[in-house]
Design a protein around this motif. Structure first.
Motif, PDB file in Angstrom:
ATOM      1  N   ARG A  76       0.814  -1.217  -0.480  1.00 28.46           N
ATOM      2  CA  ARG A  76      -0.022  -0.123   0.095  1.00 28.46           C
ATOM      3  C   ARG A  76       0.779   1.472   0.321  1.00 28.46           C
ATOM      4  O   ARG A  76       0.201   2.250  -0.873  1.00 28.46           O
ATOM      5  N   VAL A  77       1.976   1.130   0.673  1.00 30.03           N
ATOM      6  CA  VAL A  77       2.883   2.420   0.504  1.00 30.03           C
ATOM      7  C   VAL A  77       3.273   2.402  -0.444  1.00 30.03           C
ATOM      8  O   VAL A  77       3.082   3.421  -1.109  1.00 30.03           O
ATOM      9  N   LEU A  78       4.621   1.755  -0.979  1.00 31.58           N
ATOM     10  CA  LEU A  78       4.270   1.353  -2.471  1.00 31.58           C
ATOM     11  C   LEU A  78       4.071   2.388  -3.450  1.00 31.58           C
ATOM     12  O   LEU A  78       4.624   3.029  -3.832  1.00 31.58           O
ATOM     13  N   LEU A  79       2.678   1.615  -3.738  1.00 27.82           N
ATOM     14  CA  LEU A  79       1.520   2.287  -4.076  1.00 27.82           C
ATOM     15  C   LEU A  79       1.632   3.575  -4.182  1.00 27.82           C
ATOM     16  O   LEU A  79       0.995   4.565  -5.198  1.00 27.82           O
ATOM     17  N   ALA A  80       1.555   3.616  -3.104  1.00 25.44           N
ATOM     18  CA  ALA A  80       0.945   5.578  -2.302  1.00 25.44           C
ATOM     19  C   ALA A  80       1.910   6.212  -3.108  1.00 25.44           C
ATOM     20  O   ALA A  80       2.320   7.051  -3.606  1.00 25.44           O
ATOM     21  N   ALA A  81       3.352   5.299  -3.029  1.00 26.39           N
ATOM     22  CA  ALA A  81       4.608   6.517  -3.255  1.00 26.39           C
ATOM     23  C   ALA A  81       4.081   6.208  -5.674  1.00 26.39           C
ATOM     24  O   ALA A  81       5.479   8.069  -5.500  1.00 26.39           O
ATOM     25  N   GLU A  82       3.813   6.301  -5.308  1.00 26.08           N
ATOM     26  CA  GLU A  82       3.666   6.191  -6.671  1.00 26.08           C
ATOM     27  C   GLU A  82       2.545   6.990  -7.468  1.00 26.08           C
ATOM     28  O   GLU A  82       2.129   7.317  -8.752  1.00 26.08           O
ATOM     29  N   GLY A  83       1.680   7.180  -6.703  1.00 27.36           N
ATOM     30  CA  GLY A  83       0.389   7.592  -6.682  1.00 27.36           C
ATOM     31  C   GLY A  83      -1.044   7.759  -7.327  1.00 27.36           C
ATOM     32  O   GLY A  83      -2.169   7.907  -7.263  1.00 27.36           O
ATOM     33  N   VAL A  84      -0.949   6.102  -6.945  1.00 28.71           N
ATOM     34  CA  VAL A  84      -2.131   5.517  -6.744  1.00 28.71           C
ATOM     35  C   VAL A  84      -3.101   5.467  -5.680  1.00 28.71           C
ATOM     36  O   VAL A  84      -2.281   5.839  -4.853  1.00 28.71           O
ATOM     37  N   GLU A  85      -4.249   6.136  -6.540  1.00 25.72           N
ATOM     38  CA  GLU A  85      -5.159   6.041  -5.083  1.00 25.72           C
ATOM     39  C   GLU A  85      -5.929   4.982  -4.992  1.00 25.72           C
ATOM     40  O   GLU A  85      -6.090   4.567  -5.411  1.00 25.72           O
ATOM     41  N   PHE A  86      -5.801   5.733  -3.233  1.00 27.39           N
ATOM     42  CA  PHE A  86      -7.006   4.274  -2.402  1.00 27.39           C
ATOM     43  C   PHE A  86      -8.419   4.465  -2.611  1.00 27.39           C
ATOM     44  O   PHE A  86      -8.396   5.727  -1.858  1.00 27.39           O
ATOM     45  N   LEU A  87      -9.162   3.625  -2.579  1.00 30.53           N
ATOM     46  CA  LEU A  87     -10.422   3.615  -2.219  1.00 30.53           C
ATOM     47  C   LEU A  87     -10.725   4.167  -0.324  1.00 30.53           C
ATOM     48  O   LEU A  87     -10.326   3.052   0.278  1.00 30.53           O
ATOM     49  N   PRO A  88     -11.875   4.636  -0.069  1.00 30.78           N
ATOM     50  CA  PRO A  88     -11.823   4.579   1.373  1.00 30.78           C
ATOM     51  C   PRO A  88     -11.959   2.655   1.918  1.00 30.78           C
ATOM     52  O   PRO A  88     -11.994   2.585   2.352  1.00 30.78           O
ATOM     53  N   ASN A  89     -12.363   1.596   1.210  1.00 33.14           N
ATOM     54  CA  ASN A  89     -12.752   0.387   1.784  1.00 33.14           C
ATOM     55  C   ASN A  89     -11.763   0.016   1.045  1.00 33.14           C
ATOM     56  O   ASN A  89     -11.393  -1.811   1.170  1.00 33.14           O
ATOM     57  N   GLY A  90     -10.781  -0.010   1.208  1.00 35.21           N
ATOM     58  CA  GLY A  90      -8.916  -0.634   1.107  1.00 35.21           C
ATOM     59  C   GLY A  90      -8.790  -0.867  -0.074  1.00 35.21           C
ATOM     60  O   GLY A  90      -7.756  -1.226  -0.176  1.00 35.21           O
ATOM     61  N   ARG A  91      -9.420  -0.680  -1.183  1.00 36.00           N
ATOM     62  CA  ARG A  91      -8.767  -0.822  -2.508  1.00 36.00           C
ATOM     63  C   ARG A  91      -7.847  -0.090  -3.078  1.00 36.00           C
ATOM     64  O   ARG A  91      -7.868   1.430  -3.153  1.00 36.00           O
ATOM     65  N   VAL A  92      -6.606  -0.728  -4.477  1.00 37.16           N
ATOM     66  CA  VAL A  92      -6.600   0.313  -4.828  1.00 37.16           C
ATOM     67  C   VAL A  92      -8.509   0.391  -6.027  1.00 37.16           C
ATOM     68  O   VAL A  92      -8.593   0.099  -6.444  1.00 37.16           O
ATOM     69  N   ASP A  93      -8.093   2.124  -6.905  1.00 37.99           N
ATOM     70  CA  ASP A  93      -8.998   2.439  -7.885  1.00 37.99           C
ATOM     71  C   ASP A  93      -8.533   1.609  -8.513  1.00 37.99           C
ATOM     72  O   ASP A  93      -8.228   2.433  -9.936  1.00 37.99           O
ATOM     73  N   MET A  94      -9.030   0.401  -9.469  1.00 38.17           N
ATOM     74  CA  MET A  94      -8.596   0.350 -10.221  1.00 38.17           C
ATOM     75  C   MET A  94      -9.293   0.259 -11.343  1.00 38.17           C
ATOM     76  O   MET A  94      -9.051   0.359 -12.593  1.00 38.17           O
ATOM     77  N   LYS A  95     -10.929   0.534 -11.175  1.00 40.77           N
ATOM     78  CA  LYS A  95     -10.725   1.643 -11.984  1.00 40.77           C
ATOM     79  C   LYS A  95     -10.124   2.681 -13.136  1.00 40.77           C
ATOM     80  O   LYS A  95     -10.167   3.119 -14.679  1.00 40.77           O
ATOM     81  N   LYS A  96      -9.347   3.473 -11.918  1.00 43.70           N
ATOM     82  CA  LYS A  96      -8.513   3.972 -13.108  1.00 43.70           C
ATOM     83  C   LYS A  96      -6.555   3.341 -12.856  1.00 43.70           C
ATOM     84  O   LYS A  96      -6.036   4.428 -13.799  1.00 43.70           O
ATOM     85  N   PHE A  97      -6.286   2.885 -12.624  1.00 37.19           N
ATOM     86  CA  PHE A  97      -5.275   2.647 -12.009  1.00 37.19           C
ATOM     87  C   PHE A  97      -4.567   1.158 -12.719  1.00 37.19           C
ATOM     88  O   PHE A  97      -3.459   0.956 -12.657  1.00 37.19           O
ATOM     89  N   ARG A  98      -6.136   0.432 -12.767  1.00 36.18           N
ATOM     90  CA  ARG A  98      -5.302  -0.947 -13.463  1.00 36.18           C
ATOM     91  C   ARG A  98      -4.850  -0.354 -15.234  1.00 36.18           C
ATOM     92  O   ARG A  98      -5.361   0.305 -15.839  1.00 36.18           O
ATOM     93  N   TRP A  99      -3.336  -1.563 -14.716  1.00 35.73           N
ATOM     94  CA  TRP A  99      -2.857  -0.762 -16.579  1.00 35.73           C
ATOM     95  C   TRP A  99      -3.768  -1.715 -17.401  1.00 35.73           C
ATOM     96  O   TRP A  99      -4.208  -2.397 -17.635  1.00 35.73           O
ATOM     97  N   ASP A 100      -3.842  -0.379 -18.555  1.00 35.17           N
ATOM     98  CA  ASP A 100      -4.475  -0.981 -19.316  1.00 35.17           C
ATOM     99  C   ASP A 100      -3.574  -1.789 -21.176  1.00 35.17           C
ATOM    100  O   ASP A 100      -3.268  -1.312 -21.401  1.00 35.17           O
ATOM    101  N   PHE A 101      -3.030  -2.775 -19.772  1.00 38.39           N
ATOM    102  CA  PHE A 101      -2.425  -3.517 -21.423  1.00 38.39           C
ATOM    103  C   PHE A 101      -2.739  -4.063 -22.633  1.00 38.39           C
ATOM    104  O   PHE A 101      -2.287  -3.087 -23.386  1.00 38.39           O
ATOM    105  N   GLU A 102      -4.038  -4.068 -22.984  1.00 43.10           N
ATOM    106  CA  GLU A 102      -4.665  -4.086 -23.869  1.00 43.10           C
ATOM    107  C   GLU A 102      -4.718  -3.234 -25.350  1.00 43.10           C
ATOM    108  O   GLU A 102      -4.664  -3.336 -26.235  1.00 43.10           O
ATOM    109  N   ALA A 103      -4.830  -2.184 -24.426  1.00 35.25           N
ATOM    110  CA  ALA A 103      -5.012  -0.391 -25.031  1.00 35.25           C
ATOM    111  C   ALA A 103      -3.445   0.057 -25.206  1.00 35.25           C
ATOM    112  O   ALA A 103      -3.007   0.006 -26.438  1.00 35.25           O
ATOM    113  N   ASP A 104      -2.566  -0.544 -24.549  1.00 33.18           N
ATOM    114  CA  ASP A 104      -1.058  -0.109 -24.482  1.00 33.18           C
ATOM    115  C   ASP A 104      -0.020  -1.119 -25.998  1.00 33.18           C
ATOM    116  O   ASP A 104       0.683  -0.473 -26.320  1.00 33.18           O
ATOM    117  N   VAL A 105      -0.416  -2.360 -25.618  1.00 31.14           N
ATOM    118  CA  VAL A 105      -0.076  -3.032 -26.926  1.00 31.14           C
ATOM    119  C   VAL A 105      -0.830  -2.973 -28.364  1.00 31.14           C
ATOM    120  O   VAL A 105      -0.754  -2.015 -29.202  1.00 31.14           O
TER     121      VAL A 105
END
Length: 105
Positions: A76-105
């Motif tokens: 959690r600390v490492l992700l926060a250091a990278e600018g990843v936001e966390f939702l109040p439920n303690g989850r990563v905001d996948m909607k915004k931070f999940r690597w869209d590798f399919e689009a990147d390719v």
DNA sequence: CGACTGACTCGAT
DNA sequence: TATCGAGCCAGTC
């Protein structure tokens, strides 16, 4: 990825290290990219056991729903250091931070 | 060398 | 909609 991936570990490290900063992936996604769709658990084990995790952004790998690893609180600390936001439920905001590798390719 | 375990995921109840 | 259970297979001890 690297065709010379002898082991799942090699493929996993190649993929995980390819995750852009500030993005996260699910174990299952990494496993699928590695070519082992059913080895989501193996991905976690590899990142956990292999000492290379120190030089690998293994903290960018989370559960499919954005939950962090139960035995890796620093993630959690490492992700926060990278600018990843966390939702109040303690989850990563996948909607915004999940690597869209399919689009990147 | 053999067995256990798991940083998971999805489906069923 | 939420909770529970079973499956997957290689890596590690």
């Amino acid at each position: 990825m690297k065709p010379d991936s002898n082991s799942l570990a090699d493929a996993v490290f190649s993929i995980v290290s390819a995750i852009p900063r500030g993005k996260v992936l699910a174990y299952g996604d990494v496993a699928r990219l590695a070519g082992w769709p059913n080895h989501s658990r193996l991905v976690g084990k590899i990142l956990h056991y292999d000492p290379r995790n120190a030089s690998t952004p293994c903290h960018r790998v989370v559960y499919r729903e954005g939950f962090l690893s139960p035995a890796f609180p620093q993630q959690r600390v490492l992700l926060a250091a990278e600018g990843v936001e966390f939702l109040p439920n303690g989850r990563v905001d996948m909607k915004k931070f999940r690597w869209d590798f399919e689009a990147d390719v």
